[in-house]
Design a protein around this motif. Structure first.
Motif, PDB file in Angstrom:
ATOM      1  N   LEU A 271       0.827  -1.209   0.000  1.00 33.91           N
ATOM      2  CA  LEU A 271       0.000   0.000   0.000  1.00 33.91           C
ATOM      3  C   LEU A 271       0.861   1.258   0.000  1.00 33.91           C
ATOM      4  O   LEU A 271       0.546   2.241  -0.679  1.00 33.91           O
ATOM      5  CB  LEU A 271      -0.935   0.001   1.212  1.00 33.91           C
ATOM      6  N   LYS A 272       1.944   1.238   0.755  1.00 33.04           N
ATOM      7  CA  LYS A 272       2.847   2.394   0.774  1.00 33.04           C
ATOM      8  C   LYS A 272       3.474   2.599  -0.605  1.00 33.04           C
ATOM      9  O   LYS A 272       3.549   3.731  -1.112  1.00 33.04           O
ATOM     10  CB  LYS A 272       3.943   2.201   1.819  1.00 33.04           C
ATOM     11  N   THR A 273       3.917   1.513  -1.221  1.00 37.00           N
ATOM     12  CA  THR A 273       4.497   1.605  -2.563  1.00 37.00           C
ATOM     13  C   THR A 273       3.477   2.137  -3.555  1.00 37.00           C
ATOM     14  O   THR A 273       3.795   2.962  -4.424  1.00 37.00           O
ATOM     15  CB  THR A 273       4.998   0.220  -3.018  1.00 37.00           C
ATOM     16  N   ASN A 274       2.241   1.674  -3.420  1.00 43.36           N
ATOM     17  CA  ASN A 274       1.168   2.123  -4.304  1.00 43.36           C
ATOM     18  C   ASN A 274       0.919   3.623  -4.162  1.00 43.36           C
ATOM     19  O   ASN A 274       0.743   4.335  -5.151  1.00 43.36           O
ATOM     20  CB  ASN A 274      -0.108   1.332  -3.989  1.00 43.36           C
ATOM     21  N   ASP A 284      -4.391  -5.329  -4.848  1.00 45.51           N
ATOM     22  CA  ASP A 284      -5.232  -6.521  -4.837  1.00 45.51           C
ATOM     23  C   ASP A 284      -4.681  -7.575  -3.886  1.00 45.51           C
ATOM     24  O   ASP A 284      -3.635  -7.395  -3.259  1.00 45.51           O
ATOM     25  CB  ASP A 284      -5.403  -7.081  -6.247  1.00 45.51           C
ATOM     26  N   GLU A 285      -5.394  -8.683  -3.796  1.00 47.49           N
ATOM     27  CA  GLU A 285      -5.056  -9.697  -2.798  1.00 47.49           C
ATOM     28  C   GLU A 285      -3.722 -10.381  -3.056  1.00 47.49           C
ATOM     29  O   GLU A 285      -3.125 -10.943  -2.132  1.00 47.49           O
ATOM     30  CB  GLU A 285      -6.149 -10.754  -2.724  1.00 47.49           C
ATOM     31  N   MET A 286      -3.202 -10.325  -4.279  1.00 47.74           N
ATOM     32  CA  MET A 286      -1.931 -10.975  -4.565  1.00 47.74           C
ATOM     33  C   MET A 286      -0.762 -10.266  -3.890  1.00 47.74           C
ATOM     34  O   MET A 286       0.341 -10.797  -3.818  1.00 47.74           O
ATOM     35  CB  MET A 286      -1.705 -11.031  -6.078  1.00 47.74           C
ATOM     36  N   SER A 287      -1.011  -9.051  -3.387  1.00 47.64           N
ATOM     37  CA  SER A 287       0.045  -8.331  -2.676  1.00 47.64           C
ATOM     38  C   SER A 287       0.391  -9.003  -1.354  1.00 47.64           C
ATOM     39  O   SER A 287       1.448  -8.758  -0.772  1.00 47.64           O
ATOM     40  CB  SER A 287      -0.394  -6.893  -2.404  1.00 47.64           C
ATOM     41  N   PRO A 294      -8.201 -12.507   1.441  1.00 49.16           N
ATOM     42  CA  PRO A 294      -8.801 -11.340   2.101  1.00 49.16           C
ATOM     43  C   PRO A 294      -9.711 -11.732   3.258  1.00 49.16           C
ATOM     44  O   PRO A 294      -9.790 -11.025   4.260  1.00 49.16           O
ATOM     45  CB  PRO A 294      -9.582 -10.669   0.967  1.00 49.16           C
ATOM     46  N   ARG A 295     -10.396 -12.863   3.119  1.00 49.08           N
ATOM     47  CA  ARG A 295     -11.262 -13.310   4.217  1.00 49.08           C
ATOM     48  C   ARG A 295     -10.431 -13.658   5.446  1.00 49.08           C
ATOM     49  O   ARG A 295     -10.810 -13.339   6.581  1.00 49.08           O
ATOM     50  CB  ARG A 295     -12.095 -14.514   3.777  1.00 49.08           C
ATOM     51  N   ASP A 296      -9.277 -14.313   5.232  1.00 51.75           N
ATOM     52  CA  ASP A 296      -8.378 -14.615   6.350  1.00 51.75           C
ATOM     53  C   ASP A 296      -7.922 -13.324   7.031  1.00 51.75           C
ATOM     54  O   ASP A 296      -7.913 -13.216   8.260  1.00 51.75           O
ATOM     55  CB  ASP A 296      -7.137 -15.378   5.863  1.00 51.75           C
ATOM     56  N   ASP A 315     -14.423  -2.953  -5.045  1.00 48.98           N
ATOM     57  CA  ASP A 315     -13.251  -2.918  -5.926  1.00 48.98           C
ATOM     58  C   ASP A 315     -12.299  -4.086  -5.703  1.00 48.98           C
ATOM     59  O   ASP A 315     -11.312  -4.231  -6.437  1.00 48.98           O
ATOM     60  CB  ASP A 315     -12.476  -1.608  -5.734  1.00 48.98           C
ATOM     61  N   SER A 316     -12.569  -4.891  -4.671  1.00 51.95           N
ATOM     62  CA  SER A 316     -11.705  -6.035  -4.333  1.00 51.95           C
ATOM     63  C   SER A 316     -10.250  -5.607  -4.168  1.00 51.95           C
ATOM     64  O   SER A 316      -9.338  -6.164  -4.792  1.00 51.95           O
ATOM     65  CB  SER A 316     -11.816  -7.130  -5.409  1.00 51.95           C
ATOM     66  N   LYS A 317     -10.041  -4.613  -3.307  1.00 55.49           N
ATOM     67  CA  LYS A 317      -8.688  -4.116  -3.052  1.00 55.49           C
ATOM     68  C   LYS A 317      -8.497  -3.780  -1.572  1.00 55.49           C
ATOM     69  O   LYS A 317      -9.442  -3.394  -0.887  1.00 55.49           O
ATOM     70  CB  LYS A 317      -8.413  -2.856  -3.879  1.00 55.49           C
TER      71      LYS A 317
END
Length: 341
Positions: A271-274, A284-287, A294-296, A315-317
């Motif tokens: 998120l900081k890099t983004n 997204d969840e692959m990060s 995401p549920r976990d 947005d699934s992010k």
């Protein structure tokens, strides 16, 4: 007659046909764009459940109730524990799901006979407080049966979920069978009008600069206000809490077959890099890395009461929960980077 099935059904129908009255007076509520979004969904509804979600304290329940103000055919129920279905039937005075469906069908018929109504479909609102931990499986089943049944939807089920973990647990047959509506922070204009309602029309900007744009924080600041210095105190308290949440979230890890996934660190760093790249729209969840969904992560956040990030369902992010959390996370991550050999 009143104790007969017909009497119970008629009493419940009469209850639903009363215009819906929110908890707050109309002059206590700020007009928001999301209120119109919800109302448009209500007026244009055809099938499938609606999920109202967003950061805690963003004003989800207030926005939903205001969107339903004066609407006929609405019944609101708070899902407090695993016995919520029996409590729902009891509050309506019906004996079970079969009788509830009869009530909803009769309400639907009455609404279709009226002119100028907001919707011709009855609405069942299920409000899920932050403290509620279980029951979404039954909510999903009921929503699917009432709002997505192949034989014709009986009612528009609206789920207002305070917790992202509960919202993500909703499954009435896939994302295509639900409409997600996100309630975010206030805009500057909305915040200005909210603060004006609380007697701070002239100094509203000072409030938002110190306390951000979350509705709950601004209302709390007004309640605690004793002068400009009190805003500084509240800002310091909020920053201290944000710092604690970020540090706690850095400990979020999951054991997988491939080893330990440092989900918290991965998400905050991504998120900081983004944000540093100028995008700032989330990741997204692959990060997180394989093995931590995401549920976990949202379940971990709720269980540990650490909320520096949110999962934006539409947005699934992943996103920072607030500008303050982003600022604190950047400081902590930069400090860790500088101290590393």
């Amino acid at each position: 007659m009143r104790d007969s099935d017909e009497g119970k059904i008629q009493a419940a129908v009469n209850k639903l046909m009363q215009p819906f009255q929110p908890n707050k007076r109309e002059d206590e509520v700020v007009d928001r764009e999301v209120i119109h979004t919800i109302r448009q969904r209500v007026e244009g509804w055809g099938q499938h459940a609606t999920i109202i979600t967003g950061r805690y304290g963003s004003g989800k329940s207030v926005a939903l109730q205001e969107a339903l103000r004066g609407v006929q055919g609405v019944f609101e129920h708070c899902v407090e524990d695993k016995g919520w279905k029996d409590a729902l039937y009891k509050s309506l005075g019906v004996d079970g799901l079969g009788m509830l469906k009869e009530v909803l069908c009769e309400v639907g018929r009455k609404l279709q006979e009226l002119d100028g109504v907001a919707t011709q479909a009855p609405i069942l609102v299920l409000d899920i407080p932050r403290e509620t931990r279980k029951g979404m499986d039954l909510i999903s089943i009921l929503a699917k049966e009432l709002s997505s049944d192949k034989r014709g939807a009986a009612a528009h089920v609206i789920v207002c979920a305070s917790s992202a973990a509960m919202a993500m647990a909703f499954d009435a047959g896939g994302r295509q069978r639900q409409k997600d509506i996100w309630v975010g922070d206030l805009t500057d204009d909305e915040a200005e009008r909210l603060l004006a309602l609380h007697g701070h029309k002239e100094d509203w900007l000072q409030f938002t600069e110190e306390c951000g744009l979350r509705a709950l924080d601004l209302v709390s600041a007004c309640e605690r206000y004793t002068g400009p210095e009190s805003l500084g105190t509240m800002k310091a308290d909020m920053e201290q809490e944000a710092r604690k949440e970020v540090k706690k979230f850095l400990l979020c890890e999951f054991q997988t077959l491939r080893g330990i996934i440092p989900a918290g660190s991965n998400i905050l760093t991504a998120l900081k890099t983004n944000r540093d790249s100028g995008d700032g729209q989330g990741v997204d969840e692959m990060s997180v890395g394989l093995g931590a969904s995401p549920r976990d992560v949202t379940n971990w956040i709720r269980e540990k009461d650490a909320h520096p990030v949110i999962w934006h369902l539409p947005d699934s992010k992943y996103r920072f929960a607030s500008e303050l959390h982003a600022k604190v996370a950047a400081e902590i991550l930069d400090s860790q980077s500088q101290s590393s050999p």
